[in-house]
Design an enzyme around this catalytic site. Structure first.
Site, short mmCIF file in Angstrom:
data_model
loop_
_atom_site.label_atom_id
_atom_site.label_comp_id
_atom_site.label_asym_id
_atom_site.label_seq_id
_atom_site.Cartn_x
_atom_site.Cartn_y
_atom_site.Cartn_z
N ILE A 44 8.83 -32.84 49.37
CA ILE A 44 7.41 -32.99 49.72
C ILE A 44 6.61 -33.25 48.45
O ILE A 44 6.83 -32.63 47.42
CB ILE A 44 6.93 -31.72 50.46
CG1 ILE A 44 7.63 -31.67 51.82
CG2 ILE A 44 5.41 -31.73 50.64
CD1 ILE A 44 7.39 -30.40 52.59
N HIS B 80 10.50 -43.42 58.16
CA HIS B 80 10.97 -42.25 58.90
C HIS B 80 11.76 -42.72 60.12
O HIS B 80 11.32 -43.63 60.82
CB HIS B 80 9.77 -41.39 59.33
CG HIS B 80 10.19 -40.14 60.02
ND1 HIS B 80 10.67 -39.04 59.34
CD2 HIS B 80 10.25 -39.83 61.34
CE1 HIS B 80 10.99 -38.10 60.20
NE2 HIS B 80 10.75 -38.55 61.43
C1 GRF Z 1 16.60 -42.98 56.37
O1 GRF Z 1 17.01 -42.73 57.69
C2 GRF Z 1 15.11 -42.83 56.24
O2 GRF Z 1 14.41 -43.20 57.39
C3 GRF Z 1 14.94 -41.35 56.00
O3 GRF Z 1 16.04 -40.99 55.19
C4 GRF Z 1 17.12 -41.91 55.41
C5 GRF Z 1 17.44 -42.47 54.05
O4 GRF Z 1 18.55 -43.32 54.09
N1 GRF Z 1 13.66 -41.07 55.40
P1 GRF Z 1 18.89 -44.21 52.82
O5 GRF Z 1 19.00 -43.24 51.63
O6 GRF Z 1 17.79 -45.20 52.64
O7 GRF Z 1 20.20 -44.84 53.14
#
Ligand code: GRF
Length: 202
Positions: A91, A108
């Protein structure tokens, strides 16, 4: 200038997709720095192998503001215009968010405001929704709560687990993150309350 600062904590597949979009000429930007708060994040190796500036800035045990001051300093040194959170599992302090007003994006893996926080794909399967997806939004001081820039929906199948749903969602993540960055860098949008309205639609 169009210089991006990318913050990661792990795999970094969204970061790699952004780098691919730039390399293929689909996104007119430059990755100025990739910073991970976990020194062993696989995404850092990917960044390094691509010849990008990759920095491990471990956050474990550090006070949030103290850590964020270090982050701000690295991002300022790299002269970044936009901060992109890509699987950054920490955060941010209000101090950090105020330092880059409406210049921090996050991705997200759900259709916000449904299922904010951790394990969004698991939350979606457990809740029994028929569609989920992903959201790119501006970061404000709430949890996954800032104005929404882009979303993409995917079906949730009866036989889905959190993992199979995640693999369907991540393909859309990789597509819409670059599109959202391009829109924000273009400046061709306005924010009206919670709504981000692209100029093309005005
Ligand atoms: C993704 O699903 C993103 O939406 C979330 O964390 C994950 C990260 O995946 N915030 P990566 O590290 O980009 O492969």
């Amino acid at each position: 200038m169009r210089r991006l600062g990318i913050l990661i904590s792990g795999r970094g597949s969204n970061f790699a997709a952004i780098a691919d979009s730039i390399d293929r000429g689909r996104l007119d930007a430059e990755i100025a720095v990739v910073i991970s708060n976990h020194a062993d994040a696989p995404g850092l190796v990917v960044a390094h192998n691509r010849g990008l500036r990759a920095i491990a800035l471990p956050s474990l045990g550090l006070d949030r503001e103290v850590y964020d001051r270090q982050l701000i300093s690295e991002l300022r040194q790299a002269n970044v215009e936009l901060v992109c959170l890509a699987g950054y599992l920490r955060i941010l302090s209000g101090r950090f968010i105020r330092e880059f007003p409406q210049r921090i994006l996050n991705i997200h893996p759900s259709l916000l405001p449904a299922f904010p926080g951790l394990d969004a794909q698991h939350q979606a399967v457990a809740h029994g929704v028929k569609f989920s997806g992903c959201t790119v939004h501006f970061v404000d001081e709430g949890l996954d709560s800032g104005p929404i820039i882009k979303q993409a929906a995917v079906p949730v199948l009866d036989e889905d687990t959190a993992e199979t749903l995640a693999s369907r969602i991540i393909k859309e993540e990789h597509r819409i993150y670059s599109e959202a960055i391009a829109l924000v860098l273009s400046g061709r949008y306005r924010i009206d309350g919670r709504r981000v309205i692209a100029s093309e639609q005005l």
